[in-house]
Design a protein around this motif. Sequence first.
Motif, PDB file in Angstrom:
ATOM      1  N   ARG A  74       0.800  -1.372  -0.008  1.00 23.21           N
ATOM      2  CA  ARG A  74      -0.110   0.237   0.190  1.00 23.21           C
ATOM      3  C   ARG A  74       0.945   1.150   0.024  1.00 23.21           C
ATOM      4  N   ARG A  75       0.444   2.301  -0.644  1.00 19.06           N
ATOM      5  CA  ARG A  75       1.080   3.563  -0.753  1.00 19.06           C
ATOM      6  C   ARG A  75       0.051   4.312  -1.267  1.00 19.06           C
ATOM      7  N   SER A  76       0.232   5.893  -0.845  1.00 18.06           N
ATOM      8  CA  SER A  76      -0.717   6.874  -1.379  1.00 18.06           C
ATOM      9  C   SER A  76       0.038   8.207  -1.875  1.00 18.06           C
ATOM     10  N   CYS A  77       0.170   8.696  -0.713  1.00 16.60           N
ATOM     11  CA  CYS A  77       0.743  10.108  -0.723  1.00 16.60           C
ATOM     12  C   CYS A  77       2.158  10.264  -1.175  1.00 16.60           C
ATOM     13  N   ALA A  78       3.154   9.403  -0.794  1.00 20.10           N
ATOM     14  CA  ALA A  78       4.523   9.001  -0.691  1.00 20.10           C
ATOM     15  C   ALA A  78       5.312  10.251  -0.101  1.00 20.10           C
ATOM     16  N   HIS A  79       4.437  10.706   0.976  1.00 13.61           N
ATOM     17  CA  HIS A  79       5.101  11.965   1.690  1.00 13.61           C
ATOM     18  C   HIS A  79       4.993  12.020   3.163  1.00 13.61           C
ATOM     19  N   GLY A  80       4.711  10.800   3.760  1.00  6.80           N
ATOM     20  CA  GLY A  80       4.444  10.786   5.002  1.00  6.80           C
ATOM     21  C   GLY A  80       3.252  11.334   5.631  1.00  6.80           C
ATOM     22  N   ILE A  81       2.087  11.562   4.899  1.00  6.06           N
ATOM     23  CA  ILE A  81       1.071  11.932   5.533  1.00  6.06           C
ATOM     24  C   ILE A  81      -0.058  11.006   5.336  1.00  6.06           C
ATOM     25  N   CYS A  82      -0.351  10.089   4.277  1.00  2.00           N
ATOM     26  CA  CYS A  82      -1.667   9.373   4.415  1.00  2.00           C
ATOM     27  C   CYS A  82      -1.430   8.039   5.413  1.00  2.00           C
ATOM     28  N   GLY A  83      -0.197   7.700   5.746  1.00  2.25           N
ATOM     29  CA  GLY A  83      -0.024   6.608   6.954  1.00  2.25           C
ATOM     30  C   GLY A  83      -0.235   5.280   6.317  1.00  2.25           C
ATOM     31  N   SER A  84      -0.274   5.152   4.917  1.00  2.07           N
ATOM     32  CA  SER A  84      -0.739   3.717   4.379  1.00  2.07           C
ATOM     33  C   SER A  84       0.523   2.884   4.136  1.00  2.07           C
ATOM     34  N   ASP A  85       1.740   3.503   4.115  1.00  2.00           N
ATOM     35  CA  ASP A  85       2.902   2.394   3.971  1.00  2.00           C
ATOM     36  C   ASP A  85       3.721   2.175   5.061  1.00  2.00           C
ATOM     37  N   ALA A  86       3.137   1.889   6.157  1.00  7.11           N
ATOM     38  CA  ALA A  86       4.046   1.402   7.318  1.00  7.11           C
ATOM     39  C   ALA A  86       4.497  -0.075   7.258  1.00  7.11           C
ATOM     40  N   ARG A 130       8.297   1.395  10.224  1.00 10.98           N
ATOM     41  CA  ARG A 130       8.725   2.734   9.521  1.00 10.98           C
ATOM     42  C   ARG A 130       7.756   2.911   8.306  1.00 10.98           C
ATOM     43  N   LEU A 131       7.617   4.231   7.923  1.00 16.17           N
ATOM     44  CA  LEU A 131       6.890   4.305   6.633  1.00 16.17           C
ATOM     45  C   LEU A 131       8.072   4.462   5.486  1.00 16.17           C
ATOM     46  N   ALA A 132       7.596   3.426   4.478  1.00  9.62           N
ATOM     47  CA  ALA A 132       8.593   3.215   3.499  1.00  9.62           C
ATOM     48  C   ALA A 132       8.897   4.516   2.639  1.00  9.62           C
ATOM     49  N   CYS A 133       8.081   5.570   2.616  1.00  7.51           N
ATOM     50  CA  CYS A 133       8.438   6.709   1.814  1.00  7.51           C
ATOM     51  C   CYS A 133       9.027   7.798   2.733  1.00  7.51           C
ATOM     52  N   LYS A 134       9.066   7.498   4.051  1.00  5.93           N
ATOM     53  CA  LYS A 134      10.217   8.534   4.870  1.00  5.93           C
ATOM     54  C   LYS A 134      11.495   7.667   5.190  1.00  5.93           C
TER      55      LYS A 134
END
Length: 235
Positions: A51-63, A71-75
């Motif tokens: 899962r991923r959406s925003c790619a900027h640490g905002i949506c919370g979908s890629d823990a 961690r978040l993959a996008c951060k």
Amino acid sequence: MQVTLKIFRYDPEKDTNGHYETYSMQAEPTDRVLDMLEFVKGTIDGTLSFRRSCAHGICGSDAMLINGSNRLACKTLAQELGNEITVAPIMGLKVIKDLIVDMEPFFNNYKEVLPYFINESPLPEDGKERLQSQEARAVFDDTTKCILCAACTTSCPSFWASDDYFGPAAFVTAHRFIFDSRDEAASERLQIISETSGLARCHTVFNCTMACPREIQITKAIGELKLATITGKVR
Ligand code: SF4
Ligand code: F3S
Ligand code: FES
């Protein structure tokens, strides 16, 4: 840099158990884990699911569980992790496919704490808004920052033991409303989180605080909730 990326793979139509697959690639030190996952999906194996959406640490979908920590993959950058990177699903929730877990128990627990503003009193005479001082707003500022990524709850041993434990994310949301001076349902929420699946099952492990990508002081917030259940005071 040369990176060896080990990714947990599980396809319910083919596998009885999950396994790891290894992918080698060149990456920039500033590439994020999400970039590497996109590279694998886009150029090596399109069936990789995450899962991923925003790619900027905002949506919370890629823990995800990255080198042993949530961690978040996008951060999370390659340079923070070194040349060997292991990515697995967050723990304590059923894996649906590869890195995707069933978030239903997590959101069910979240819903239990009444995660919305409650105030049945008439609006002020000007009919505009319920005012709040800066000091009163500051009391729950930290817990407004939650993005519901589940990194905290799925790093908590009490949640691994039983997914009916409300978990730290639900407590963070409870805190956000219980300590809001404009809300009128604090005692109802305190009653809910005092139940058997509630606060007593937090043993102050701190994994949640360590995992939070928003750096919310979760264990401190839980401590304030525990105190409030004893004293009955939230203001
Ligand atoms: Fe994620 Fe932090 Fe919210 Fe937990 S409290 S769900 S770790 S943002
Ligand atoms: Fe779990 Fe955090 Fe408490 S890790 S035990 S909720 S301090
Ligand atoms: Fe939205 Fe990472 S993709 S928080």
